[in-house]
Write a protein that holds these residues in place. Structure first.
Motif, PDB file in Angstrom:
ATOM      1  N   GLY A 139       0.793  -1.215   0.000  1.00  0.00           N
ATOM      2  CA  GLY A 139       0.000   0.000   0.000  1.00  0.00           C
ATOM      3  C   GLY A 139       0.826   1.265   0.000  1.00  0.00           C
ATOM      4  N   ARG A 140       2.088   1.154  -0.353  1.00  0.00           N
ATOM      5  CA  ARG A 140       2.998   2.298  -0.362  1.00  0.00           C
ATOM      6  C   ARG A 140       3.318   2.694  -1.796  1.00  0.00           C
ATOM      7  NH1 ARG A 140       7.122   1.485   4.414  1.00  0.00           N
ATOM      8  NH2 ARG A 140       8.670   1.965   2.818  1.00  0.00           N
ATOM      9  N   PRO A 141       3.785   3.929  -2.018  1.00  0.00           N
ATOM     10  CA  PRO A 141       4.250   4.285  -3.361  1.00  0.00           C
ATOM     11  C   PRO A 141       5.352   3.331  -3.797  1.00  0.00           C
ATOM     12  CG  PRO A 141       4.083   6.237  -1.977  1.00  0.00           C
ATOM     13  CD  PRO A 141       3.900   5.054  -1.072  1.00  0.00           C
ATOM     14  N   GLY A 142       5.250   2.827  -5.012  1.00  0.00           N
ATOM     15  CA  GLY A 142       6.223   1.863  -5.486  1.00  0.00           C
ATOM     16  C   GLY A 142       6.538   2.042  -6.955  1.00  0.00           C
ATOM     17  N   LEU A 143       7.678   1.487  -7.358  1.00  0.00           N
ATOM     18  CA  LEU A 143       8.136   1.567  -8.742  1.00  0.00           C
ATOM     19  C   LEU A 143       8.641   0.206  -9.186  1.00  0.00           C
ATOM     20  CD1 LEU A 143      10.336   4.801  -8.535  1.00  0.00           C
ATOM     21  CD2 LEU A 143       8.184   4.587  -9.802  1.00  0.00           C
ATOM     22  N   ILE A 144       8.247  -0.197 -10.378  1.00  0.00           N
ATOM     23  CA  ILE A 144       8.875  -1.330 -11.058  1.00  0.00           C
ATOM     24  C   ILE A 144       9.471  -0.779 -12.342  1.00  0.00           C
ATOM     25  CG2 ILE A 144       8.565  -3.578 -12.159  1.00  0.00           C
ATOM     26  CD1 ILE A 144       6.228  -4.072 -10.252  1.00  0.00           C
ATOM     27  N   ILE A 145      10.789  -0.781 -12.416  1.00  0.00           N
ATOM     28  CA  ILE A 145      11.503  -0.226 -13.568  1.00  0.00           C
ATOM     29  C   ILE A 145      12.161  -1.385 -14.312  1.00  0.00           C
ATOM     30  CG2 ILE A 145      13.304   1.374 -14.320  1.00  0.00           C
ATOM     31  CD1 ILE A 145      12.962   2.681 -11.451  1.00  0.00           C
ATOM     32  N   ASN A 146      11.743  -1.598 -15.545  1.00  0.00           N
ATOM     33  CA  ASN A 146      12.309  -2.659 -16.359  1.00  0.00           C
ATOM     34  C   ASN A 146      13.234  -2.054 -17.408  1.00  0.00           C
ATOM     35  OD1 ASN A 146      10.840  -4.570 -14.945  1.00  0.00           O
ATOM     36  ND2 ASN A 146       9.139  -4.563 -16.394  1.00  0.00           N
ATOM     37  N   THR A 147      14.450  -2.580 -17.494  1.00  0.00           N
ATOM     38  CA  THR A 147      15.415  -2.061 -18.454  1.00  0.00           C
ATOM     39  C   THR A 147      15.195  -2.706 -19.815  1.00  0.00           C
ATOM     40  OG1 THR A 147      17.043  -1.687 -16.702  1.00  0.00           O
ATOM     41  CG2 THR A 147      17.860  -1.740 -18.970  1.00  0.00           C
ATOM     42  N   GLY A 148      14.743  -1.896 -20.745  1.00  0.00           N
ATOM     43  CA  GLY A 148      14.547  -2.347 -22.115  1.00  0.00           C
ATOM     44  C   GLY A 148      15.721  -1.938 -22.979  1.00  0.00           C
ATOM     45  N   SER A 149      15.441  -1.664 -24.247  1.00  0.00           N
ATOM     46  CA  SER A 149      16.483  -1.261 -25.183  1.00  0.00           C
ATOM     47  C   SER A 149      15.829  -0.680 -26.424  1.00  0.00           C
ATOM     48  CB  SER A 149      17.348  -2.463 -25.575  1.00  0.00           C
ATOM     49  OG  SER A 149      18.238  -2.126 -26.621  1.00  0.00           O
ATOM     50  N   LYS A 150      16.515   0.260 -27.046  1.00  0.00           N
ATOM     51  CA  LYS A 150      16.051   0.742 -28.347  1.00  0.00           C
ATOM     52  C   LYS A 150      16.028  -0.396 -29.367  1.00  0.00           C
ATOM     53  CE  LYS A 150      17.813   5.319 -27.244  1.00  0.00           C
ATOM     54  NZ  LYS A 150      18.811   6.380 -27.509  1.00  0.00           N
ATOM     55  N   GLN A 151      16.881  -1.388 -29.159  1.00  0.00           N
ATOM     56  CA  GLN A 151      16.893  -2.539 -30.060  1.00  0.00           C
ATOM     57  C   GLN A 151      15.605  -3.348 -29.955  1.00  0.00           C
ATOM     58  OE1 GLN A 151      21.645  -3.316 -29.561  1.00  0.00           O
ATOM     59  NE2 GLN A 151      20.448  -5.011 -30.354  1.00  0.00           N
ATOM     60  N   GLY A 152      14.889  -3.223 -28.857  1.00  0.00           N
ATOM     61  CA  GLY A 152      13.599  -3.891 -28.735  1.00  0.00           C
ATOM     62  C   GLY A 152      12.478  -3.136 -29.407  1.00  0.00           C
ATOM     63  N   ILE A 153      12.766  -1.939 -29.938  1.00  0.00           N
ATOM     64  CA  ILE A 153      11.761  -1.114 -30.608  1.00  0.00           C
ATOM     65  C   ILE A 153      12.030  -1.036 -32.100  1.00  0.00           C
ATOM     66  CG2 ILE A 153      10.700   1.182 -30.703  1.00  0.00           C
ATOM     67  CD1 ILE A 153      11.559   1.511 -27.745  1.00  0.00           C
ATOM     68  N   THR A 154      13.279  -0.752 -32.469  1.00  0.00           N
ATOM     69  CA  THR A 154      13.617  -0.643 -33.891  1.00  0.00           C
ATOM     70  C   THR A 154      14.211  -1.936 -34.450  1.00  0.00           C
ATOM     71  OG1 THR A 154      15.795   0.280 -33.343  1.00  0.00           O
ATOM     72  CG2 THR A 154      13.994   1.839 -33.696  1.00  0.00           C
ATOM     73  N   THR A 155      14.552  -2.890 -33.583  1.00  0.00           N
ATOM     74  CA  THR A 155      15.028  -4.238 -33.932  1.00  0.00           C
ATOM     75  C   THR A 155      16.032  -4.267 -35.074  1.00  0.00           C
ATOM     76  OG1 THR A 155      13.090  -4.669 -35.352  1.00  0.00           O
ATOM     77  CG2 THR A 155      12.919  -5.291 -33.033  1.00  0.00           C
ATOM     78  N   PRO A 156      17.178  -3.602 -34.926  1.00  0.00           N
ATOM     79  CA  PRO A 156      18.172  -3.589 -36.004  1.00  0.00           C
ATOM     80  C   PRO A 156      18.747  -4.977 -36.251  1.00  0.00           C
ATOM     81  CG  PRO A 156      19.105  -2.716 -33.973  1.00  0.00           C
ATOM     82  CD  PRO A 156      17.640  -2.873 -33.730  1.00  0.00           C
ATOM     83  N   PRO A 157      19.209  -5.237 -37.470  1.00  0.00           N
ATOM     84  CA  PRO A 157      19.798  -6.551 -37.760  1.00  0.00           C
ATOM     85  C   PRO A 157      21.090  -6.752 -36.971  1.00  0.00           C
ATOM     86  CG  PRO A 157      20.132  -5.035 -39.592  1.00  0.00           C
ATOM     87  CD  PRO A 157      19.216  -4.352 -38.637  1.00  0.00           C
ATOM     88  N   GLY A 158      21.404  -8.017 -36.696  1.00  0.00           N
ATOM     89  CA  GLY A 158      22.690  -8.330 -36.095  1.00  0.00           C
ATOM     90  C   GLY A 158      22.660  -9.059 -34.774  1.00  0.00           C
ATOM     91  N   ASP A 159      21.569  -8.959 -34.028  1.00  0.00           N
ATOM     92  CA  ASP A 159      21.503  -9.628 -32.722  1.00  0.00           C
ATOM     93  C   ASP A 159      20.047  -9.998 -32.436  1.00  0.00           C
ATOM     94  OD1 ASP A 159      22.086 -10.672 -30.251  1.00  0.00           O
ATOM     95  OD2 ASP A 159      23.100  -8.892 -29.476  1.00  0.00           O
ATOM     96  N   PRO A 160      19.486 -10.934 -33.173  1.00  0.00           N
ATOM     97  CA  PRO A 160      18.038 -11.179 -33.098  1.00  0.00           C
ATOM     98  C   PRO A 160      17.549 -11.660 -31.740  1.00  0.00           C
ATOM     99  CG  PRO A 160      19.119 -12.874 -34.414  1.00  0.00           C
ATOM    100  CD  PRO A 160      20.124 -11.797 -34.187  1.00  0.00           C
ATOM    101  N   ALA A 161      18.327 -12.472 -31.035  1.00  0.00           N
ATOM    102  CA  ALA A 161      17.866 -12.963 -29.734  1.00  0.00           C
ATOM    103  C   ALA A 161      17.723 -11.825 -28.741  1.00  0.00           C
ATOM    104  CB  ALA A 161      18.822 -14.029 -29.201  1.00  0.00           C
ATOM    105  N   TYR A 162      18.681 -10.908 -28.743  1.00  0.00           N
ATOM    106  CA  TYR A 162      18.608  -9.745 -27.855  1.00  0.00           C
ATOM    107  C   TYR A 162      17.402  -8.888 -28.207  1.00  0.00           C
ATOM    108  CZ  TYR A 162      20.302  -5.704 -25.170  1.00  0.00           C
ATOM    109  OH  TYR A 162      20.433  -4.672 -24.275  1.00  0.00           O
ATOM    110  N   ASN A 163      17.174  -8.663 -29.495  1.00  0.00           N
ATOM    111  CA  ASN A 163      16.028  -7.865 -29.929  1.00  0.00           C
ATOM    112  C   ASN A 163      14.716  -8.492 -29.489  1.00  0.00           C
ATOM    113  OD1 ASN A 163      17.960  -6.332 -31.209  1.00  0.00           O
ATOM    114  ND2 ASN A 163      17.311  -6.833 -33.288  1.00  0.00           N
ATOM    115  N   VAL A 164      14.604  -9.793 -29.670  1.00  0.00           N
ATOM    116  CA  VAL A 164      13.382 -10.496 -29.271  1.00  0.00           C
ATOM    117  C   VAL A 164      13.137 -10.336 -27.777  1.00  0.00           C
ATOM    118  CG1 VAL A 164      12.372 -12.798 -28.981  1.00  0.00           C
ATOM    119  CG2 VAL A 164      13.377 -12.149 -31.171  1.00  0.00           C
TER     120      VAL A 164
END
Length: 286
Positions: A139-164
């Motif tokens: 019941g307190r103020p809380g934060l869940i911060i997940n570290t994503g990546s620009k590669q998860g949005i624009t999915t550039p070629p070269g590292d498909p598993a990381y992008n997925v």
């Protein structure tokens, strides 16, 4: 102003906390008076990181906990949550930040794909699922911060598993925030951290000096805290080479592949190179 979850005596848990962005976040939050748990692999690395975090904490070593944790394993994350609850009473801030980037290819090996998906995606799923109920129940103020990546949005070629994996983190965090905001009396919010080029052990690739284009982990954490105070869900970080305006055009172009029915990853397709260049140059004009 400071986000209400980042108050003295709140409890923060940071995975991947022994180096890079995780260690910078742990040190900064400890300096704000939070009790901090860092979770990572490698007991020597963890011990050294814990001492560094403790040096910034008003309460010293007694307010810092270091727990060896393989986030790809649900049982390990369950032990982490229970250990923090027993020591500090619960969790107010969770930063699912642990990640690996050894490189991947198609077809690649099953082992490489399993490791990358296991840490970068399942680690976030496990952390979210296992910590969220207790955080909401506090019941307190809380934060869940997940570290994503620009590669998860624009999915550039070269590292498909990381992008997925990082695309999955984006989708998960969006669904999480929708769930939290529709949970009665919930005071916990989710945020997606989208770093730019940050000089960390994950990105060093043998370099010992920070490239001019990269931010430091500390710069990234300061920007994250500013945008948390502003209420941003998508914490889209620039760096010394890429300003937000360029990120925005790249993201819009990627979405346009679907809307315009272009080939996938057309930004890297020779037939669309000139069109992409012109699109970036137009900026906010079209």
């Amino acid at each position: 102003m400071t986000h209400p979850a980042l108050a003295p005596d709140s409890v923060a848990v940071i995975t991947g906390g022994a180096s890079g962005i995780g260690l910078a976040a742990a040190t900064r939050l400890a300096g704000l008076g939070l009790r901090v748990c860092i979770a990572d692999l490698g007991e020597d690395r963890l011990a050294q990181a814990a001492e560094a975090v403790a040096a910034a904490a008003p309460g010293g070593r007694s307010s810092v906990l270091a727990v060896p944790t393989d986030v790809s394993q649900a049982e390990a994350v369950e032990r982490l949550e229970a250990t923090v609850r027993e020591r500090f009473g619960g969790t107010d801030v969770l930063m699912n930040n642990a990640g690996v980037q050894p490189g991947s290819a198609l077809p690649g090996t099953a082992e490489a794909w399993a490791r990358i998906i296991g840490v970068n995606l399942w680690g976030v799923i496990h952390g979210t699922r296992i910590f969220m109920p207790g955080m909401v129940a506090r019941g307190r103020p809380g934060l869940i911060i997940n570290t994503g990546s620009k590669q998860g949005i624009t999915t550039p070629p070269g590292d498909p598993a990381y992008n997925v994996a990082k695309a999955g983190v984006k989708a998960l965090t969006e669904a999480l925030q929708h769930t939290l905001r529709n949970t009665p009396d919930c005071r916990v919010n989710a945020h997606l951290l989208i770093p730019g080029f940050v000089f960390t052990p994950l990105t060093a690739n043998g370099r010992t000096e920070k490239p001019a284009g990269a931010w430091t982990p500390e710069q990234t954490v300061e920007f994250m805290l500013e945008r948390l105070d502003a209420g941003d869900f998508y914490i889209l970080c620039p760096d010394n080479d890429v300003p937000r305006a360029l990120d925005e055009r790249r993201i819009l172009w990627a979405a346009g592949d679907i809307v315009e029915n272009r080939p996938p990853l057309s930004r890297w397709h020779p037939d669309y190179a000139e069109a992409f260049r012109a699109f970036v140059e137009r900026g906010g004009d079209g």
